[in-house]
Design a protein around this motif. Structure first.
Motif, PDB file in Angstrom:
ATOM      1  N   THR A 477       5.898  -2.053   5.799  1.00 45.45           N
ATOM      2  CA  THR A 477       4.903  -1.454   4.912  1.00 45.45           C
ATOM      3  C   THR A 477       5.261  -1.680   3.452  1.00 45.45           C
ATOM      4  N   ASP A 478       4.251  -1.584   2.601  1.00 50.57           N
ATOM      5  CA  ASP A 478       4.464  -1.627   1.150  1.00 50.57           C
ATOM      6  C   ASP A 478       4.427  -0.202   0.597  1.00 50.57           C
ATOM      7  N   THR A 553      -5.115   8.087   7.933  1.00 47.78           N
ATOM      8  CA  THR A 553      -4.927   9.437   7.368  1.00 47.78           C
ATOM      9  C   THR A 553      -6.207   9.932   6.695  1.00 47.78           C
ATOM     10  N   ASP A 642     -10.661   5.594  -2.848  1.00 47.32           N
ATOM     11  CA  ASP A 642      -9.254   5.604  -2.470  1.00 47.32           C
ATOM     12  C   ASP A 642      -8.656   4.484  -3.310  1.00 47.32           C
ATOM     13  N   LYS A 684       2.557   5.660  -3.634  1.00 46.76           N
ATOM     14  CA  LYS A 684       3.659   4.897  -3.048  1.00 46.76           C
ATOM     15  C   LYS A 684       3.369   3.402  -3.008  1.00 46.76           C
ATOM     16  N   ARG A 833       0.606  -7.079  10.887  1.00 48.17           N
ATOM     17  CA  ARG A 833       0.616  -7.020   9.422  1.00 48.17           C
ATOM     18  C   ARG A 833       2.001  -7.321   8.886  1.00 48.17           C
TER      19      ARG A 833
HETATM   20  C1  P71 Z   1       0.560   1.764   4.943  1.00 46.60           C
HETATM   21  C2  P71 Z   1       0.418   3.194   4.613  1.00 46.60           C
HETATM   22  C3  P71 Z   1       1.450   4.141   5.156  1.00 46.60           C
HETATM   23  C4  P71 Z   1       1.118   4.493   6.546  1.00 46.60           C
HETATM   24  C5  P71 Z   1       0.300   5.599   6.775  1.00 46.60           C
HETATM   25  C6  P71 Z   1      -0.055   5.911   8.076  1.00 46.60           C
HETATM   26  C7  P71 Z   1       0.383   5.133   9.144  1.00 46.60           C
HETATM   27  C8  P71 Z   1       1.220   4.031   8.908  1.00 46.60           C
HETATM   28  C9  P71 Z   1       1.573   3.725   7.607  1.00 46.60           C
HETATM   29  C10 P71 Z   1      -1.044   4.748   3.521  1.00 46.60           C
HETATM   30  C11 P71 Z   1      -2.306   4.981   2.902  1.00 46.60           C
HETATM   31  C12 P71 Z   1      -3.202   3.900   2.603  1.00 46.60           C
HETATM   32  C13 P71 Z   1      -4.440   4.159   2.042  1.00 46.60           C
HETATM   33  C14 P71 Z   1      -5.374   3.057   1.735  1.00 46.60           C
HETATM   34  C15 P71 Z   1      -3.980   6.480   2.050  1.00 46.60           C
HETATM   35  C16 P71 Z   1      -2.741   6.294   2.617  1.00 46.60           C
HETATM   36  C17 P71 Z   1      -1.904   7.471   2.922  1.00 46.60           C
HETATM   37  N1  P71 Z   1      -0.680   3.535   3.926  1.00 46.60           N
HETATM   38  N2  P71 Z   1      -4.803   5.420   1.785  1.00 46.60           N
HETATM   39  O1  P71 Z   1      -0.367   1.003   4.647  1.00 46.60           O
HETATM   40  O2  P71 Z   1      -2.860   2.625   2.839  1.00 46.60           O
HETATM   41  O3  P71 Z   1      -1.024   7.687   1.872  1.00 46.60           O
HETATM   42  O4  P71 Z   1       1.177   7.569   3.050  1.00 46.60           O
HETATM   43  O5  P71 Z   1       0.985   8.395   0.694  1.00 46.60           O
HETATM   44  O6  P71 Z   1       0.167   9.773   2.548  1.00 46.60           O
HETATM   45  O7  P71 Z   1       1.607   1.367   5.484  1.00 46.60           O
HETATM   46  P1  P71 Z   1       0.423   8.391   2.051  1.00 46.60           P
END
Ligand code: P71
Length: 885
Positions: A477-478, A553, A642, A684, A833
């Motif tokens: 993940t990023d 989420t 978002d 993040k 991914r």
């Molecule tokens: C990613 C993540 C982290 C993740 C979250 C859930 C399952 C696996 C990995 C988080 C996002 C995101 C977008 C567009 C909101 C969140 C949640 N992505 N919107 O891509 O991509 O934010 O993790 O800070 O709570 O690996 P949060």
């Protein structure tokens, strides 16, 4: 052969890119002597003393200094490191290598005596001390050019007056000695009852050279060779700011208690007490840790590979140079044959003028004709070095135009020189590369293939269940994985923590108001917390929430608030082979149909994601944002972005929409945000931080009040959202850094770079490449595996086994089962991914990733599917375990 760094980037130092006019001004103020330029006036500072990257463990050591005057724990750590790595029993610390030289001279070299040596540089300082240092280097030797001419040495010893015999490892940065010659020197020293002292500030490079070129040494480790060098000398000294990657400090080591006794009685006069020698406790700790790390084979090989590669590139382009252990040493007189005076300083000034690169000769005026272009150890990427080399070549091509400097003041030492210059009319070289250097590094996992096979079986073929320590390149993940900058760290450290309002909160609000144009800025601990609050205050049970593809989420919180998510993304988003440039767009017809069917009051708001994650990191066009907003605001439907990856979306607009090609990222972001009423952000990602998020509203104070009400209950104070004050400081800085045009370009182009490598190899990926990740299309990669045997899950596991790269399944496993039928959803997109963390990996890492995936692709026919052995009911992708079919 190493194809990428055996480490990743932990923290970065931002680079400066002064314009031509600024460079002219800086040069004039520096009196045309580049020594006087400061690093913030320089883009790449090609100097290797105390400028290298450290490991995160060394950096941590700098924070645990035991600043006691006497007998500190840090000194004990230093002593232990010396015994372990160098093998000498005694150590005398000094403030740096000059301190060591001074100490050796005042204890063992009486005035007027002779110190034969294979080196010239750094011995300059002996001149004023009244010590003669005849050159006894063997100038006929072609491989070990730093060898002593044993006959000449014996003649010098015979002639009398010799105090000690000196040797430099990789003398003058260019001349390594062999073990055989070292033993010969030692034998002569013993024969004449003299001590042999070695300056081993570059002992690692010399050991590497021995390993490569001396017969019988190829199978020995760097560590063994280093120890043998040290033990062959009576006295050994090392500059903390060189091989041990410290920022200062030095040591003198020996096995002889009498010499040690002399050194520690004298060190108190010039340096400090014998248990700190003029170093801070933290410097001793960093030095000790650096000594323990410096022989690591893969690190040494990477550093030397970079040096050789850089030098070769210059040599291939006809730059006259001598090989250096830490870079290329340009022969200024041959480079600028028409300049008869001050050729070195002229070359330095001209290189800086055209490019902002600093390369500078140190020491005595007139000692040699070289301009060293040194590589800060572990501090730069190959892409950057290639461009520095190109800048030098560009100067070479227009060298005839270079006019000479005219001295207005001179001196004995190079830093005393001052000049006048009529600027020549030269073409500038523009850098187009990562706008940061490597500040600290973190070692990555280095398991063998067999060990990885075991690890993935142990993890039930689920990459979420692997240990990070067993992963070489982590592309899971990023999110929260960015490298912070040293400026962010400075802000983090400098914080005045508070459980109330804070200066950092004020800074964060200001920074985000500037970037978004939104008035109400509400910090949250991360993205899903902002989503929770937004959903709760905006959704009435039963309302619809149309959005451009779901994110896990986001959708979950909409549902928890009683909302129903409806996907209104364009159809192209579901087609991995479509080349449509705006696959993140909302299909306005789908949206209109929905509103027509249910009425505007049934719509809670539009959930509008930038750089749509689940679609492959695909952007939304400016026109689409505008259209959607125009349509919705007329009907009173709020639009919430978002904006987690909004800067990346802005970059896509800059590159794909010709109307924005000259518009700054900051301004594109501001316009994008005009077409919404607020946003949630997982900080993040684009914010370049490891934790944090925000919820923002453009102007609606009522929403902001309602959100703050919930914030107090679920998150923390309205002035921190549950984040540490220090994290607020890091966010405020990160928000400034993320909208830098050079940064965002390098970030997204790195992702594309990986995508292009895979496309060129015929590997099926989602096109066009997205901004934060490359998605492999597992259906086309493994067409022989049925979707219910989880091809994407298996592919992620195979990639790990082949390469140590960790990826994430985004397909049938992630999507889960239909509660109605109990069957797997079998989604259209069955993807793996490869997500690129920000500022963490180099393009050499990307090449390594692509090479590994190519190997998996070549043997794709042998790859089998998986079956669940443990299947959790909810979010099964996190904990699920599989076995091979
Ligand atoms: C990613 C993540 C982290 C993740 C979250 C859930 C399952 C696996 C990995 C988080 C996002 C995101 C977008 C567009 C909101 C969140 C949640 N992505 N919107 O891509 O991509 O934010 O993790 O800070 O709570 O690996 P949060």
């Amino acid at each position: 052969m190493a194809i990428h760094e055996p480490h990743k980037i932990k923290t970065v130092r931002l680079l400066s890119f002064p314009s031509l006019e600024e460079r002219k001004n800086h040069l004039a103020r520096a009196r045309f002597n580049v020594f006087n330029l400061t690093p913030s006036q320089v883009t790449f500072d090609m100097c290797s003393l105390g400028t290298g990257a450290t490991t995160q463990e060394q950096l941590a050591g700098s924070l645990i200094g035991d600043e006691a005057y006497a007998g500190s724990r840090n000194f004990e750590a230093l002593q232990n490191a010396v015994q372990e790595v160098l093998g000498h029993s005694y150590v005398c610390p000094t403030h740096n290598n000059l301190g060591s030289v001074k100490l050796v001279v005042s204890t063992l070299v009486p005035p007027g005596s002779v110190l034969p040596s294979n080196a010239r540089t750094k011995l300059d300082v002996l001149n004023p001390m009244g010590v003669e240092y005849p050159d006894t280097r063997d100038h006929t030797e072609s491989v070990f050019t730093g060898n002593m001419d044993l006959e000449k040495l014996e003649a010098t010893l015979e002639a009398g007056g010799v105090a000690i015999v000196g040797l430099q490892a990789f003398a003058d940065g260019q001349h390594p000695f062999s073990l055989e010659n070292l033993r010969g020197v030692r034998a002569l020293a013993d024969k004449y009852g003299k001590r042999l002292i070695c300056d081993g500030s570059r002992v690692i490079e010399n050991a590497w050279y021995i390993q490569r070129h001396e017969s019988g040494q190829a199978d020995r480790s760097i560590a063994e060779i280093v120890k043998q060098i040290v033990k062959t000398c009576h006295i050994f000294q090392i500059d903390g700011a060189q091989d041990p990657k410290c920022n200062a400090g030095g040591i003198i080591t020996t096995d002889n208690p009498d010499d040690h006794e002399k050194l520690i009685n004298e060190v108190v006069v010039f340096e400090g007490l014998h248990t700190y020698g003029g170093m801070a406790g933290r410097t001793m700790e960093m030095l000790a840790r650096g000594l323990l790390e410096m022989c690591e084979e893969d690190e040494v090989h990477w550093v030397m590979h970079q040096t050789e590669r850089f030098t070769q590139r210059l040599r291939d382009s006809g730059v006259p140079l001598e090989r250096g252990c830490d870079g290329a040493y340009i022969k200024a007189d041959e480079f600028l044959p028409h300049i008869d005076k001050h050729a070195q300083d002229t070359l330095s000034a001209a290189l800086y003028l055209i490019s902002g690169v600093r390369a500078v000769a140190h020491g005595l005026v007139g000692r040699d004709r070289l301009v060293p272009v040194q590589i800060p150890r572990l501090g730069m990427m190959n892409e950057q070095l290639d461009q520095v080399a190109d800048a030098v070549v560009s100067l070479l091509e227009q060298r005839d135009e270079v006019t000479g400097l005219q001295a207005t003041a001179s001196g004995t030492w190079r830093d005393e020189m001052e000049y006048r210059w009529v600027y020549p009319d030269l073409e500038s070289y523009s850098f187009d590369t990562f706008p940061y250097e490597i500040h600290t590094i973190e070692k990555v996992g280095a398991l063998t293939r067999g060990q990885r096979e075991k690890a993935i079986r142990g993890a039930g073929y689920n990459t979420f269940l692997l240990r990070s320590a067993d992963v070489t390149i982590d592309l899971l993940t990023d999110s929260g994985t960015s490298a912070m900058s040293s400026d962010q760290w400075a802000a983090y450290q400098g914080v005045r923590a508070s459980a109330t309002a804070s200066d950092e909160y004020g800074r964060l609000v200001q920074a985000l108001q500037d970037v978004t144009g939104y008035q109400h800025i509400i910090p949250t601990h991360q993205g899903r917390a902002a989503e929770h609050i937004l959903s709760q205050i905006m959704i009435e049970p039963g309302q619809l929430v149309p959005g451009n593809m779901y994110f896990t989420t986001t959708k979950l919180h909409q549902e928890l608030a009683g909302g129903v998510f409806v996907d209104v993304i364009v159809d192209e988003a579901h087609d991995p082979e479509s080349d449509f440039p705006w696959k993140g767009n909302i299909d306005l017809d789908k949206l209109k149909a929905l509103v027509d069917e249910h009425g505007a009051e049934k719509i809670a708001y539009i959930s509008f994601e930038h750089s749509v994650n689940m679609a492959g990191g695909q952007p939304v066009s400016m026109d689409n944002m505008k259209e959607v907003y125009e349509y919705c605001s007329a009907l009173g439907i709020p639009v919430f972005f978002d904006a987690t990856r909004f800067v990346e979306n802005a970059y896509m607009i800059q590159t794909r929409d010709p109307r924005y090609s000259k518009v700054k990222i900051r301004d594109i972001v501001r316009e994008m945000m005009l077409y919404g009423d607020g946003c949630t952000v997982s900080g993040k990602k684009d914010f370049l931080i490891n934790i944090g998020g925000v919820l923002c509203f453009r102007e609606n104070a009522e929403w902001a009040r309602a959100a703050e009400e919930m914030l107090r209950v679920y998150e923390g104070n309205v002035t921190d959202g549950g984040l540490a004050t220090a994290d607020l400081a890091a966010i405020a800085r990160g928000v400034e850094e993320m909208v830098d045009d050079r940064y965002i370009k390098s970030r997204v182009e790195q992702t594309r770079f990986l995508g292009d490598l895979l496309l060129d190899a015929g590997i099926p990926i989602v096109t066009p490449p997205g901004s934060h990740a490359i998605f492999l299309d597992a259906r086309r990669f493994l067409p022989h595996i049925d979707q219910d045997e989880f091809p994407a899950q298996r592919l992620a596991a195979e990639i790990y086994v082949e390469t140590g790269v960790r990826a994430m399944e985004r397909g049938n496993v992630s999507k889960g089962r239909d509660p109605e039928t109990g069957e797997n959803y079998r989604p259209k997109l069955e993807l793996v991914r490869l997500t690129i963390p920000r500022r963490v990996y180099t393009n050499d890492h990307m090449r390594g990733v692509a090479d590994g995936i190519k190997r998996v692709y070549e043997r794709r026919d042998e790859i089998k599917g998986l079956r669940f052995v443990y299947e959790p009911a909810k979010l099964r992708f996190f904990q699920g375990r599989f076995e091979s079919l």
